[in-house]
Design an enzyme around this catalytic site. Structure first.
Site, PDB file in Angstrom:
ATOM      1  N   ASP A  95       0.384  -1.501   0.023  1.00 16.12           N
ATOM      2  CA  ASP A  95       0.169   0.162  -0.125  1.00 16.12           C
ATOM      3  C   ASP A  95       1.095   0.974  -0.298  1.00 16.12           C
ATOM      4  O   ASP A  95       0.467   2.255  -0.353  1.00 16.12           O
ATOM      5  CB  ASP A  95      -0.484   0.099   1.396  1.00 16.12           C
ATOM      6  CG  ASP A  95      -1.967   0.880   1.622  1.00 16.12           C
ATOM      7  OD1 ASP A  95      -2.170   1.164   0.595  1.00 16.12           O
ATOM      8  OD2 ASP A  95      -2.509   1.492   1.938  1.00 16.12           O
ATOM      9  N   MET A 101      -8.653   5.004   2.681  1.00 17.64           N
ATOM     10  CA  MET A 101      -8.590   6.639   2.148  1.00 17.64           C
ATOM     11  C   MET A 101      -7.008   6.759   1.090  1.00 17.64           C
ATOM     12  O   MET A 101      -7.008   7.954   0.249  1.00 17.64           O
ATOM     13  CB  MET A 101      -8.806   7.894   3.040  1.00 17.64           C
ATOM     14  CG  MET A 101     -10.127   8.069   3.860  1.00 17.64           C
ATOM     15  SD  MET A 101     -11.362   8.066   2.665  1.00 17.64           S
ATOM     16  CE  MET A 101     -11.222   9.461   1.388  1.00 17.64           C
ATOM     17  N   ARG A 102      -5.903   6.109   1.286  1.00 17.54           N
ATOM     18  CA  ARG A 102      -4.935   6.513   0.212  1.00 17.54           C
ATOM     19  C   ARG A 102      -4.993   6.215  -0.868  1.00 17.54           C
ATOM     20  O   ARG A 102      -4.288   7.125  -1.750  1.00 17.54           O
ATOM     21  CB  ARG A 102      -3.598   5.904   0.802  1.00 17.54           C
ATOM     22  CG  ARG A 102      -2.188   5.679   0.522  1.00 17.54           C
ATOM     23  CD  ARG A 102      -0.943   5.664   1.181  1.00 17.54           C
ATOM     24  NE  ARG A 102      -0.467   5.443   2.313  1.00 17.54           N
ATOM     25  CZ  ARG A 102      -0.697   4.757   3.184  1.00 17.54           C
ATOM     26  NH1 ARG A 102      -1.352   3.955   3.151  1.00 17.54           N
ATOM     27  NH2 ARG A 102      -0.927   5.465   4.816  1.00 17.54           N
ATOM     28  N   ALA A 103      -5.485   5.693  -1.443  1.00 18.97           N
ATOM     29  CA  ALA A 103      -6.058   5.784  -2.667  1.00 18.97           C
ATOM     30  C   ALA A 103      -6.544   6.290  -3.174  1.00 18.97           C
ATOM     31  O   ALA A 103      -6.303   6.917  -4.259  1.00 18.97           O
ATOM     32  CB  ALA A 103      -7.055   4.034  -2.591  1.00 18.97           C
TER      33      ALA A 103
END
Length: 664
Positions: A193, A274-276
């Protein structure tokens, strides 16, 4: 100095080059993970990128590459005055897979720290990579303790080195680029990730393109300087375009319509966290700047999704990476059409990772009674099965398996299965260091030095410490093992419901092996012999794929399967002597075919017991009449037998103790 292969001379690999260039335009994208088979120019393209990056202003003499416009107030070489910097080329620092912790984060001079009370610190690779590129080739083979350090540095933008009360901190913000061959194993989800983008690369199947690849490579090998000169103008154009895109980037507008498309796409593909969303937004903005635009269009959002989401939508290690592009287009169309976005953009060429997974394998022919268990004959052994080969059946739903471990204490590679002496874990004692000191045992060092202080003329507060006084801490942690599956695929196992359950159990154990960082191998036996379906590897995905396509039918050459497994372990012991094996035999215990098949299987099993190999027999026998043959096989192996139901984590609480007791 070695002249790198020019970036613009790389043939094809458009997605790979685009992902790298987007990170050059906006380092905030977060790096790129390059997945693909060997020999596909992964490392060549990454190493060529550094020559295109603009120069970096640094504080003169600072070992930690502080920015003169805003120097790090906590820099170990500081404090620095603002302004007055010099420019140098951007660095690309390579992290070797076998690097030590000290090489990555830096090392403290423990002897000076004890005797003089000073922080004598030698920076590591994280300091060298600050404001540059940290490149990890074969990143999936990186040891877990190095992965943990990378995760910490990537999350905090700083590296912390703490040893026995002495602490050093320095900034460590870098572009993380990794390459890997999926056949050699997957990455931990946490590290996966951390990569902003991912691309899949493969060798071209077009003869003309392959010819051009060979032609350019041979020309480069013959005269690197002349080859680089031929591409100098193209390199300069790309370098200038990167600079222009960087200058334009702050002016790019990310409208509400594009933001809605980004949020809807991430929700539709059920990515975690929420990183995406943030990475997609930054990538779409960089795409617009690279194209020379100040507005983000739907086509930018689409390309950003193809680069940022494939590695984030995997729900377990056996999910194929990629996106369903039809679903992506439907989502973009549904949430597009705002006044500041193009309502019907040209989606452009297909990006990487398309395909949305593999189609469900067909169910084989109906009425497979020929694979049912044969009736038992004289001596408790079944009569030979007359059924021929049957098509593969799908595995049942995997479950959480109870951990199986190898008894004793090993010294293998770091992992999460069996007890081992490692560089990380709880401290269990002290010894004299062999080579460089890595983990100081403070109490033992002080105890060794204390009796000699008067003879050494100690007069101040510092402890007079000599090299002979230093003591290395011995630690106990966990190691990864070689889990070798020996699977019975004969006619006695071929009933569809039973084989589906067997495959589900093995799949569950493979998931456990993935999580515990094991190597796995797969030996199958049926008909007249045994085959190594998968030599020992770190790719659990490959083992799962071989298991899924495993056909069944024929006699049960149990001895052949055990002998082939014993030979695999013998060869692997020469290659990797520190890694201890665990043999998992999946069978109902029947042995047919050839003269005295039962006696021969017993003799083969006793070879494992003589070598002290830990083993577990998964008893697949079913029905109201049970012969107990798997239990007899386990006794011959010196291991233990469990049923398929007992493999579940909530039903075999005593299994590990039983394995250890039998092996003691």
């Amino acid at each position: 100095m070695t002249i790198p292969f020019p970036f613009t001379a790389v043939v094809g690999q458009d997605d790979l080059r685009l992902a790298l260039l987007l990170n050059a335009v906006s380092p905030a994208v977060g790096g790129v993970l390059v997945r693909g088979e060997k020999g596909t120019a992964k490392s060549t393209a990454v190493r060529a990128l550094s020559a295109l990056l603009p120069e970096v202003p640094v504080v003169p003499g600072c070992r930690f590459s502080c920015d003169p416009a805003s120097p790090d107030p906590g820099c170990p070489d500081g404090p620095h005055e603002t302004g007055g910097g010099v420019e140098r080329p951007a660095r690309m620092v390579e992290l070797p897979v076998g690097a030590s912790e000290d090489r990555l984060v830096g090392a403290l001079d423990i002897e000076r720290a004890l005797s003089e009370g000073v922080k004598a610190f030698e920076p590591g690779l994280l300091a060298d990579a600050h404001r540059g590129i940290l490149y990890v080739d074969e990143v999936n083979l990186l040891h877990d303790h190095l992965v943990d350090l990378l995760l910490d540095a990537a999350a905090m933008g700083a590296s912390y080195v703490e040893r026995e009360g002495v602490s050093v901190r320095h900034a460590a913000r870098f572009l993380l680029v990794g390459t890997m061959n999926p056949e050699e194993g997957e990455l931990r989800p946490q590290l996966l990730d951390r990569f902003g983008l991912t691309v899949e690369v493969a060798a071209s199947r077009e003869p003309d393109q392959r010819v051009e690849v060979v032609r350019r490579r041979l020309a480069y090998d013959d005269d690197p300087a002349a080859f680089a000169a031929r591409w100098a103008e193209d390199e300069a154009e790309v370098r200038a375009r990167i600079v222009a895109a960087r200058e334009l980037l702050p002016s790019v507008r990310l409208g509400d319509g594009a933001l809605r498309q980004i949020a809807a796409t991430c929700a539709a593909f059920e990515v975690d966290g929420m990183r995406a969303d943030i990475v997609m937004a930054r990538t779409a903005t960089a795409l617009a700047a690279w194209a020379g635009r100040t507005d983000v269009l739907a086509e930018d959002v689409r390309q950003a999704a193809l680069l940022a989401l494939p590695h984030r939508r995997r729900r377990n290690p056996f999910d194929a990476p990629g996106l369903d592009e039809d679903k992506l287009d439907e989502t973009l169309e549904e949430f597009g059409g705002s006044e500041d976005d193009d309502p019907d953009p040209d989606p452009g060429p297909d990006g990487p990772g398309g395909g949305g997974g593999q189609p469900d394998p067909g169910e084989g022919p109906e009425g497979g009674d020929t694979g049912a268990s044969p009736e038992a004959g004289e001596g408790g052994q079944p009569q030979p099965s007359g059924g021929g080969e049957q098509s593969a059946v799908r595995a049942s739903e995997p479950f959480r398996a109870k951990v199986l471990s190898v008894p004793g204490i090993g010294e293998g590679v770091a992992g999460r299965r069996s007890r081992a002496r490692t560089e990380h874990g709880r401290t269990t004692g002290a010894r004299r260091p062999q080579g460089a000191l890595t983990k100081l045992h403070l109490a033992a060092t002080v105890q060794a030095a204390a009796p000699h202080q008067r003879a050494r003329g100690r007069s101040g507060p510092g402890l007079v410490v000599r090299r002979d006084d230093l003591r290395q801490a011995t630690r106990e942690g966990r190691e990864g093992n070689l889990v070798l599956f020996v699977v019975d695929a004969s006619g006695s196992m071929a009933a569809r419901q039973r084989m589906s359950a067997v495959k589900g159990a093995v799949l569950s154990l493979l998931l456990d092996a993935y999580q515990r960082r094991d190597k796995v191998g797969l030996v199958t036996f049926r008909g007249t012999g045994a085959d190594v379906a998968l030599p020992p590897t770190s790719s659990v995905d490959a083992a799962a794929a071989r298991l899924e396509s495993l056909p069944t039918g024929g006699r049960t050459p149990l001895a052949a399967g055990l002998l082939r497994a014993h030979d695999v372990l013998r060869v692997e012991r020469l290659r990797d002597p520190a890694r201890r094996p665990l043999v998992v035999v999946v069978t109902d215990g029947r042995a047919t075919g050839g003269p005295e098949p039962v006696a021969l299987a017993g003799r083969a099993a006793r070879l494992f017991a003589a070598d002290g190999v830990a083993s577990v027999v998964v008893d697949c026998e079913s029905g109201p009449v049970r012969l107990g043959l798997a239990g007899q096989l386990a006794d011959e192996l010196g291991g233990t037998a469990v049923t398929l139901d007992e493999l579940r984590a909530d039903s075999i609480a005593g299994l590990v103790k039983d394995v250890q007791r039998r092996a003691a």
